[in-house]
Structures are given as C-alpha cells and as structure tokens.
Design a protein around this motif. Structure first.
Motif, PDB file in Angstrom:
ATOM      1  N   ASP A 136     -12.309   8.684   3.269  1.00 33.31           N
ATOM      2  CA  ASP A 136     -11.783   7.841   2.202  1.00 33.31           C
ATOM      3  C   ASP A 136     -11.090   8.628   1.111  1.00 33.31           C
ATOM      4  N   ASN A 137     -11.481   9.890   0.958  1.00 33.02           N
ATOM      5  CA  ASN A 137     -10.918  10.671  -0.144  1.00 33.02           C
ATOM      6  C   ASN A 137      -9.641  11.414   0.257  1.00 33.02           C
ATOM      7  N   ASP A 138      -9.205  11.200   1.484  1.00 32.75           N
ATOM      8  CA  ASP A 138      -8.015  11.921   1.947  1.00 32.75           C
ATOM      9  C   ASP A 138      -6.750  11.231   1.437  1.00 32.75           C
ATOM     10  N   ILE A 139      -6.398  11.550   0.199  1.00 34.81           N
ATOM     11  CA  ILE A 139      -5.248  10.902  -0.448  1.00 34.81           C
ATOM     12  C   ILE A 139      -3.963  11.229   0.307  1.00 34.81           C
ATOM     13  N   HIS A 140      -3.973  12.383   0.957  1.00 33.59           N
ATOM     14  CA  HIS A 140      -2.791  12.781   1.693  1.00 33.59           C
ATOM     15  C   HIS A 140      -2.582  11.915   2.940  1.00 33.59           C
ATOM     16  N   ALA A 141      -3.680  11.627   3.636  1.00 32.75           N
ATOM     17  CA  ALA A 141      -3.588  10.734   4.803  1.00 32.75           C
ATOM     18  C   ALA A 141      -3.166   9.336   4.338  1.00 32.75           C
ATOM     19  N   ALA A 142      -3.701   8.925   3.182  1.00 33.88           N
ATOM     20  CA  ALA A 142      -3.332   7.609   2.641  1.00 33.88           C
ATOM     21  C   ALA A 142      -1.836   7.563   2.349  1.00 33.88           C
ATOM     22  N   GLU A 143      -1.323   8.637   1.784  1.00 35.00           N
ATOM     23  CA  GLU A 143       0.101   8.700   1.470  1.00 35.00           C
ATOM     24  C   GLU A 143       0.939   8.637   2.756  1.00 35.00           C
ATOM     25  N   GLN A 144       0.517   9.398   3.756  1.00 39.73           N
ATOM     26  CA  GLN A 144       1.259   9.391   5.025  1.00 39.73           C
ATOM     27  C   GLN A 144       1.269   7.984   5.624  1.00 39.73           C
ATOM     28  N   MET A 145       0.119   7.312   5.595  1.00 39.03           N
ATOM     29  CA  MET A 145       0.054   5.962   6.172  1.00 39.03           C
ATOM     30  C   MET A 145       0.933   4.987   5.401  1.00 39.03           C
ATOM     31  N   LEU A 146       0.919   5.110   4.082  1.00 41.00           N
ATOM     32  CA  LEU A 146       1.721   4.201   3.264  1.00 41.00           C
ATOM     33  C   LEU A 146       3.214   4.438   3.518  1.00 41.00           C
ATOM     34  N   LEU A 147       3.578   5.724   3.642  1.00 48.23           N
ATOM     35  CA  LEU A 147       4.964   6.068   3.942  1.00 48.23           C
ATOM     36  C   LEU A 147       5.338   5.593   5.339  1.00 48.23           C
ATOM     37  N   ALA A 148       4.444   5.821   6.293  1.00 51.61           N
ATOM     38  CA  ALA A 148       4.732   5.417   7.674  1.00 51.61           C
ATOM     39  C   ALA A 148       4.921   3.903   7.749  1.00 51.61           C
ATOM     40  N   ALA A 149       4.036   3.162   7.084  1.00 52.61           N
ATOM     41  CA  ALA A 149       4.159   1.701   7.106  1.00 52.61           C
ATOM     42  C   ALA A 149       5.470   1.272   6.446  1.00 52.61           C
ATOM     43  N   ASN A 150       5.859   1.990   5.401  1.00 51.16           N
ATOM     44  CA  ASN A 150       7.115   1.666   4.732  1.00 51.16           C
ATOM     45  C   ASN A 150       8.316   1.962   5.628  1.00 51.16           C
ATOM     46  N   LEU A 151       8.326   3.129   6.268  1.00 46.27           N
ATOM     47  CA  LEU A 151       9.433   3.463   7.173  1.00 46.27           C
ATOM     48  C   LEU A 151       9.515   2.445   8.307  1.00 46.27           C
ATOM     49  N   ALA A 152       8.357   2.101   8.869  1.00 46.79           N
ATOM     50  CA  ALA A 152       8.351   1.128   9.967  1.00 46.79           C
ATOM     51  C   ALA A 152       8.802  -0.244   9.470  1.00 46.79           C
TER      52      ALA A 152
END
Lengths: 391, 391
Positions: B243-259
């Motif tokens: 839950d504390n992996d802010i970097h993974a959260a950022e990647q997922m948010l970016l990936a969802a945005n790109l998709a």
C-alpha cells in the motif's frame, strides 16, 4: 516469462497535444473538408519553390480552393528574420485569418514565426525565448513534406538571423499548430539523401526524449513507438529501398510525428547540443551530425539513463535485465545508424579536425538542450572530450 | 539482431488530446496554482461521500480555497439521470463557472454529464449518442481516485437510467475534460479488490485499443506503454503487494491514463461488449468481467490482430517472428490476469450458467464496442459460442 523491468521514475509533469492530427495517403488533397479550414475565410499557403514543381502540389492547391488568397513560396532552407517580418506584415494588411504550411522544418517554423508576429506585433526578434508568447496565435495547419522534425506538432520554432549567423529559438505552447496533416504522398518523392538524414533526426528525437531528465510517460510512450517503427519495423530502410513504398513513407511520417510530439513534451539532450554546434560552425547537416554523435552520447548516458534505455532495448527486440537491455539498445541504435543507414562513425569523415574542437565545445556548452541531458556536462573539458572521442 | 516486424497498416485517422494533464504525488493539493482554476470564479467539487472521509480530502479542499461554492457528494456507484439533471440545474442557477471531479469513473462521468446539461439545457437523456454535443463545455478538471477507466482523458461518459436499468452512452470530443490531475496519493488507499479490478480494466483497455479496427499509431503507442507498465514493470502487482508503494501507484495511474487516452482515440472491442452484457444482466463488476473474457477474445482475434499483438508481445518481453510474438502476448496477458492477479478463468466461477448465455449474447451483440473488434462477430451463434467457451 521474461525478467521484469523496474518502474520508471518520473518527475511531476504537464502535457497536452493541442494540435489536431489527420493522417492518411491523400489526406492533404482534402483541405476543403478540414474542419479548421472550413471556418477560414482567407488563407495563405506558405511553401517553397521546389515543392510547387511536384505533382502533388496542384491537387493540394485545388482543394484549398478560392479561400487561398496567395501563395508565399520564398522560404529558403534556413528561414530568415527579414522574410518572417515581411510576410507577417503582408498577411496582417490583407486580413488573412488562417495559414497553411507545406514543407519541411524550415517552412513550418517560418509559418509559426509569421503567426507570432501577426499576433504580437513588432519584429520576430522581440519574441525570442521560452514561454514569451502566452496567447493563442492565428490557426496554422502544417503539412510536413519530410519525415524529420515533427515540427507540425511541437511547441518549438527556430529562425535564423543570417546577418549575424545566429539561430533564434522559440519555445511556447502557442507554437503548437492548430492542425497537422500527415500525408505520406509527400514523403516518397523526397531525395534519398534527405530521407536518410531526416529519418536519423527523427530517431535521435525519440532516443533523446526518452532519456531526457524532463521525460514524461506520455512523450516516452510516443518516442518508444517511434523508435520501434523506424528501426524494428524497418520503416526508414524500406523507404530508402523503394520509392513506391507508400506504407514505409507513412510509417516514417508517423514515427517522425510521434518523436516530434515526444521532444515537445520531454525535451532533448547532449546529442542535439553537439549537432547544433556542428551545424552552426561547420554547416554539417543536422541529421548527419545527430547520426554521428548519437551512440557516443548514449554511452555517456548509459548508467544514468539505464531504465529508459532498457525500455528502448525492449521495443527494439532485446531481452534480459535492465543493464543488458540498455547495452543492447545502444548497440542496436549504433548498428542501425552506421551499418544499415550508412551514416559516418567519425567527425573526421565530415571534415572536422582537432583544431575545431575548442570552438565546438564552447558552442555546444551554451546550448539549451544540454540542460535536459541525463548526465550533466558542466565543463568545457567534458564537452571537448566528447567531440574528441568522435574524431 | 532480432527478427524485424512488419509495419502496422493504419486507416486514416484523426487525433488530439485536448486535455491538459498534470501529474505527480501531491499534485491534487496544489489546485490554487492550476492555470484553469486560476481563471475560475466559482467552482463546484463533485465527489462521493467515501472520499470525503479520507485524509487526502482536506488538503485538496483547502487548496481549492474560497472559490469552492459548494461540494456535491451524493454521487453513487452508477450515476443516475435524475442526479445529473438536478445537479446541473443547481449549478446553472448558482453561476458556477468551473467543475472539479474527484473520484472514479462514475464521479468523473457524472461531472461530464452535468457539464453537458449546463451547456446544452434539457435533460441529459436528450444528448445521448455519438457526436451529439458539438460545442465546448464549461471547464472540468478531473482528479481520478482509481487507476482504471482513464475517463479523465476520454471523450466518453456513461450514465445510468436506474428506472429502466439502461446505460446511456455519450461520445464526443467535447467530453474530454479541460484538465486531468494524476495524483498517486489517491490510489494507495483504494481497497485491494478495487485496485485489482480497475487495474485489469486498464490493461483490457490497452489490449483492446491496439487491436481495434480503428486503432491509430498515437493511441497504439500509449496503449503499448500502458500494457508494459502494468505487466512488465509489475505496477499492478507491486501496488497490490504494498500500500505504501507510491511509485507503483503512480505507474498504475499513468498506465490507466495512457490506456484511457488510447481507447478514446482507438476505441474498444468484443471483450468490452461481453463485459457490458455481464455487468448489465448479472451485475458482474466491469474489471472482473473483462479479466475473465480478455484472453478468449484475444484468441478469437489472434490471426486478424497478429501485427498488433506482435507489438504487444514485444513490449511484454517476447521475441521472435510476428506469429510467435502474438501467441506470446496472449499467453503473457492470460498468465498475468489469472495466475498473477488472480481473476477467475471461467464465468461459472462468478455464477453464470448455460441458461444465461442466450440473453448475454443478445445483449453483447447490440454493443457498440463490437463494431471495432478486429474480427467481425455477426450472429447470435458466434456471440453465444464465445460465452459458452468461458463457462
């Protein structure tokens, strides 16, 4: 299942693509249907004399119809300040509301600069620099005729002051054209030598954008795909081999556009700083200079840009962990540029001598693109060492 | 050097990203600095009651400052027609000039629909369909709190008419929000189950966009990078593990945005048509339904979408010729969804029985997303066969 790659760390970023893009063979012959031109009343077409002689010119002009007030075809290879100011003044007087630019980087940048002067007044020299425009310009539609700069979708323009041999650089969101029409029919008739050098320029844009300190994931995605198209899908080699390969032409035009969008949002690096110096001081064509310098700059950046180059390695067909992929990316790009496309590997081959290095290093050291290179090049000695490696 | 891939054939296309995107941890707490909000006078924040209880809520609200006229927090999981119309009427009366949406797909789509009614008048039901809006809406800034739909950058909105259990679909460039703020701080606190299903939804967007008949190279580039982030860079698995992996959260948010950007320009395919039917008739959560159906739809499309899937295979770490890469892509996506994320492999596991197939096939057959699937599914029998395979 393959080795998983570490996530890419990004800085906070801002992105938009204000330019509407239309693509397809023959798309430039349908200007009357273009939504931006449908709103236009009086249009000027900015192009160069060579393009007017091509067989594609008359269907394009015809499709612009009676809205075309006149054609401005005096644009030279490096647009001049005086030309820009003169064109702007005529366009203002004649109540022109929309511009169409048909040409390579020079023509498109000239049209952008003209739009700046029409909107802001004064001389184009009054508006040089970073984010100095700040208000919307008159609608401009760009139709690129080389697969290179991607200027049809960037926030950049470069204009030359021929009197003192200085390049004036403009960076502002307002410089993103309202529309870009990507028609591969213009690309097939470009001379081989130009296709080669503009293609290498586009690849350099892709490679520098993904490694840039200011890279963001949107630009990075576009740059990775551009590199994949140019190298792995053989778009450039197919185009060089066969003039009639409209599909390769389309891929190259798309790749150059994606890479252009990428640099517009991610910026560039040390290879461009070096290429600008080589162009300014020795007239080495931009694509040639980029092609000679790129692999050397990648080696310099290898450690700092490992995550980015590993992504590049993946889309170029490599496998393995991040260091292996990054190494592969450098080798693949170098092989492509030097062995497959045939760009020289040294600066000596294009006439640069040891005595030129100091002046080149000084010139490159003051280049804006150095600021976003992953490895900071701080001293004259560091910059000179890079040029010396390439002799 | 690897096998070279054949170029991708594209249809003529049109593309733009009218939405300005800002990204970075904490970026949603700096609303006072946002250029769109600096021009605003009176703002309404649309969100849901659950988000108001999170610790991130008050810094966001504070940074909106006195411009925030009121907060609308009644949005439910599937936005209703009546709610949209009521909100729009209050917003009109109160001279609100700008909307901020904080939430998942439902909240963002509600805000989009509200903006439609404010601009166009009448009821939201009057504006259903494809390109029915055609004029700019009031500025809307979306702050997604799940890494899923990418609605913050799409031209889509979906609103439910709860009375007759129908989903109303809106597609128009005007629905692209003026701004999107991607702040990973909102993603880490999302329940695991939701992270999982929204993440699979984002991957499905990427996979369907690249294979869609209407795919274009800009959307494709974004989708390929999204798939690479989610699967190869382990963004979703890292987020689920920590839950504390802010970097993974950022990647997922970016990936969802790109998709999301990718589907907005390339459209979707048969998997979404099936998932919509499973949602409408049996309430199967959208991400779950997509996850169950995706690999089966990819197998159906394998031959027709070989070039696209080969590209996908490359960014997921595969090597070889196009058929090998396409096969690899299907296996890798399937392994990821079922073995690594843990989505069921059959519809029986979520309660679908043979007797349900006919109605599901009818419902899916009328879905708009079927039109852009690479393989044309024409008959009830063909559609039913797909559902049966998954029992």
């Amino acid at each position: 299942m393959p080795e998983n790659l570490a996530p890419t760390p990004y800085r906070p970023f801002e992105h938009a693509l204000p330019t509407q893009v239309w693509s397809g063979p023959g798309s430039s012959f349908q200007l009357q249907k273009n939504p931006i031109l449908q709103k236009a009343q009086r249009v000027v077409l900015i192009t160069d004399a060579g393009l007017q002689k091509t067989e594609n010119y008359s269907p394009l002009l015809e499709s612009l119809g009676e809205k075309c007030a006149w054609v401005e075809s005096e644009v030279s290879a490096d647009s001049d300040v005086h030309l820009v100011n003169a064109m702007a003044s005529r366009i203002r007087k004649d109540n022109i509301d929309t511009l169409v630019a048909l040409g390579g980087g020079s023509v498109m940048d000239t049209a952008k600069a003209v739009a700046v002067v029409v909107q802001k007044g004064g001389s184009i020299e009054d508006h040089v620099g970073f984010k100095r425009i700040g208000e919307p310009l008159m609608p401009l539609i760009c139709i690129p005729t080389t697969a290179g700069t991607g200027s049809e979708c960037t926030q950049f323009a470069v204009i030359k002051n021929h009197q003192d041999n200085k390049k004036l650089i403009f960076v502002d969101d307002a410089l993103c054209p309202a529309g870009a029409i990507l028609d591969p029919k213009w690309i097939t008739s470009v001379p081989k030598h130009t296709q080669k050098l503009t293609g290498v320029d586009a690849l350099t844009h892709a490679v520098e954008a993904i490694a840039a300190k200011t890279c963001n994931p949107i630009g990075e995605a576009l740059a990775l795909r551009a590199a994949n198209m140019i190298v792995s899908q053989r778009a450039l080699l197919n185009l060089l081999e066969d003039d009639n390969d409209i599909h390769a032409a389309e891929q190259m035009l798309l790749a150059a556009n994606l890479a252009g969008q990428a640099i517009s949002t991610c910026m560039l690096g040390a290879c461009h700083a070096m290429a600008h110096a080589l162009g300014a001081l020795h007239g080495i064509p931009h694509g040639q200079a980029n092609g000679i310098c790129l692999a050397t700059v990648m080696k310099l950046n290898q450690e700092k840009a490992q995550t980015a180059y590993a992504q590049l390695g993946t889309v170029l067909g490599g496998t393995g962990d991040a260091p292996t992929l990054a190494q592969y990316a450098i080798e693949r790009v170098s092989w492509f540029i030097h062995e497959e496309v045939g760009i020289p590997t040294t600066l000596s081959e294009v006439g640069i001598e040891p005595s030129h290095v100091n002046a080149l290093a000084d010139e490159a050291l003051s280049d804006m693109d150095l600021l976003t290179n992953p490895v900071r090049i701080k001293t004259h000695e560091e910059m000179a060492a890079l040029f010396k490696q390439l002799l």
